[in-house]
Motif scaffolding. Structure first.
Motif, PDB file in Angstrom:
ATOM      1  N   LEU A  85      -4.855  -3.763  12.142  1.00  0.00           N
ATOM      2  CA  LEU A  85      -3.780  -5.674  11.706  1.00  0.00           C
ATOM      3  C   LEU A  85      -4.215  -6.673  12.873  1.00  0.00           C
ATOM      4  O   LEU A  85      -4.123  -6.658  14.061  1.00  0.00           O
ATOM      5  CB  LEU A  85      -2.342  -5.411  12.351  1.00  0.00           C
ATOM      6  N   CYS A 131       0.493  -1.056   7.358  1.00  0.00           N
ATOM      7  CA  CYS A 131      -0.885  -0.780   7.280  1.00  0.00           C
ATOM      8  C   CYS A 131      -1.451  -0.945   5.861  1.00  0.00           C
ATOM      9  O   CYS A 131      -2.643  -1.289   5.707  1.00  0.00           O
ATOM     10  CB  CYS A 131      -1.750   0.427   7.944  1.00  0.00           C
ATOM     11  N   TYR A 172      -1.331  -4.370   4.261  1.00  0.00           N
ATOM     12  CA  TYR A 172      -2.663  -5.232   4.800  1.00  0.00           C
ATOM     13  C   TYR A 172      -3.688  -4.894   4.535  1.00  0.00           C
ATOM     14  O   TYR A 172      -4.306  -5.692   3.558  1.00  0.00           O
ATOM     15  CB  TYR A 172      -3.052  -5.072   6.213  1.00  0.00           C
ATOM     16  N   ALA A 183       0.092  -8.345   6.650  1.00  0.00           N
ATOM     17  CA  ALA A 183       0.863  -6.991   7.200  1.00  0.00           C
ATOM     18  C   ALA A 183       2.025  -7.387   7.264  1.00  0.00           C
ATOM     19  O   ALA A 183       2.742  -6.723   7.133  1.00  0.00           O
ATOM     20  CB  ALA A 183       0.012  -6.917   8.313  1.00  0.00           C
TER      21      ALA A 183
END
Lengths: 374, 87
Positions: free
Chosen positions: A266, A317, A320, A326
């Motif tokens: 991230l 995750c 993202y 994210a």
């Protein structure tokens, strides 16, 4: 949530001792750029992490990797975990386990061993890990049982082995496993790279789940069967790691502390290192652990959603990887503006172009070639 | 159940956790935080005590009677959950 008073202790310390591994699994959850993080914590550093996390309240300790048996101080760490009162779990491929080491681990106080298989047959097992390991794994299973350990057999399920699920269960019965964890592949890291190859169809998944249920009824209490459903076929996301910064504390081989084992990908999040900050400060006060804790940070539509306490907006995750944001709602949720991405992936699974891209196997050379960290 | 002696199943461990002020039952890759009465019952499941002995001890400790149905119901649940084995 910024107030440390409201934050409970971590229950789980996942000690990722090394990224070194003799296997090259195409669905490995280690970061795809793991070869750039080759530095490993010393024995002393790990002993301190164990003490600090236990003082904070962690009770479960998982020793994983890579392959944790690659560390020759594993027994020292297990002994300290035992002394501190952790329930210790070794999460292993079994490669490197022999009579001498399993006795030493038993003497050190190791509580349990989870052994991974890739399939029920030598051919597919060895293909999926790109190594000849099936026979070694069977020997490891026999060693585990010989020391009277409860054995969890783990098999990651995906398109290339889902049709063998009955034979995988039969193998677990033959090996006298106490638990069989059929973990449907989650698409992070290496598995995300190979998603086109690995994602099963909904029909395959339903069939596999039905077979598992039949075996549950047949086996009764003899063996516990766990079937972990993949996100991509749900309409609501899972609660990220049972709540970000709520249950799990992962420490990577180089000492980076993470609220989930894939969170390093991230961007714009500072995750502290246990060499520079003690575990209590990391857990209670670091930006990385507080950013997505609780529900105060949630965007719409999650913020107004009556189900927000159930899923906390889903996996950071995954959000993202699929949306490059994210903080977005996990696209698995059918209320997400990006849910179409999940529907497309499901559709692609019904018409796979499996020959267009070969499987990418996990390995240091491949890892160094990769630019994006997921 | 009367003739049996319950004990914590192999691979499970019961311990008091100061940080949570509770007994926890630990097992492969999981844990259960127990309430006070569940902790009191399981901490007596040592393979030596029979069910009537466990009930008698609890009734003495809590200075009350009539705990038998609750204790037996919990032992049934704990057995179904695979927390206990019977000697």
């Amino acid at each position: 949530m910024g107030m440390s008073e409201a934050i409970g202790p971590p229950f789980w310390l996942l000690a990722e001792l090394t990224y070194r591994c003799p296997l090259h699994c195409a669905f490995c959850y280690n970061p795809v750029d793991f070869a750039r993080h080759e530095e490993e914590l010393s024995t002393e550093d790990w002993l301190r992490v164990l003490r600090e996390a236990r003082a904070l309240g962690a009770v479960q300790c998982g020793f994983s990797g890579g392959e944790p048996l690659q560390r020759d101080d594993l027994e020292v760490l297990v002994a300290e975990a035992h002394r501190l009162g952790y329930y210790s779990n070794l999460i292993t491929s079994g490669i490197g386990l022999n009579e001498r080491r399993i006795r030493a681990l038993k003497d050190a106080g190791l509580d349990h061993i989870q052994l991974s298989f890739q399939d029920s047959t030598r051919e597919v097992n060895d293909f999926l890990s790109s190594t000849r390991t099936f026979d070694l794994k069977r020997k490891a299973a026999a060693l585990i049982k010989s020391q009277n350990y409860p054995m969890v057999m783990n098999c990651v399920i995906h398109r290339l082995n889902i049709e063998h699920i009955e034979r995988i269960i039969e193998l677990a019965v033959e090996l006298d496993a106490d638990y069989l964890e059929l973990a449907n592949v989650q698409f992070y890291a290496w598995a995300q790279r190979n998603r086109a190859q690995l994602m099963p169809t909904h029909e395959q998944l339903q069939r596999a789940e039905a077979i598992t249920q039949q075996w549950r009824e047949r086996l009764g209490t003899r063996m516990k069967l766990l079937f972990v459903v993949p996100d991509y076929y749900e309409s609501r996301p899972k609660k990220c790691m049972n709540g970000w910064g709520n249950v799990f504390l992962t420490v990577t081989p180089d000492g980076t502390a993470l609220p989930c084992h894939t969170a390093r990908m991230l961007p714009g999040l500072a995750f502290p290192n246990v060499r520079e900050m003690n575990v209590a400060d990391i857990w209670l006060r670091s930006e990385g652990f507080n950013r997505y804790r609780g529900t105060g940070w949630l965007p719409e539509p999650c913020r107004s959603c009556p189900e927000k306490e159930k899923d906390h907006g889903g996996c950071r995750c995954q959000a993202y990887m699929l949306t490059q944001d994210a903080g977005a709602t996990d696209p698995v949720c059918d209320k997400s503006a990006h849910h179409e991405l999940i529907l497309q992936a499901r559709e692609q699974a019904t018409q796979p172009k499996l020959t267009e891209q070969p499987l990418i196997f996990r390995g240091p050379a491949e890892s160094r070639r990769i630019d994006q960290p997921f | 159940m009367d003739s049996g002696h319950p004990c914590i199943r192999r691979g499970f461990r019961l311990q008091w956790e100061e940080a949570q002020q509770a007994h926890v039952l630990l097992y492969p890759e999981g844990m259960v935080k127990l309430n006070a009465s569940a902790g009191a019952i399981l901490s007596r499941c040592d393979g030596a005590r029979s069910v009537p002995e466990i009930i008698a001890e609890l009734e003495q400790q809590y200075a009350c009677t009539g705990l038998e149905p609750e204790v037996r119901a919990f032992l049934n649940l704990a057995t179904e959950q695979r927390w206990l084995q019977w000697a």
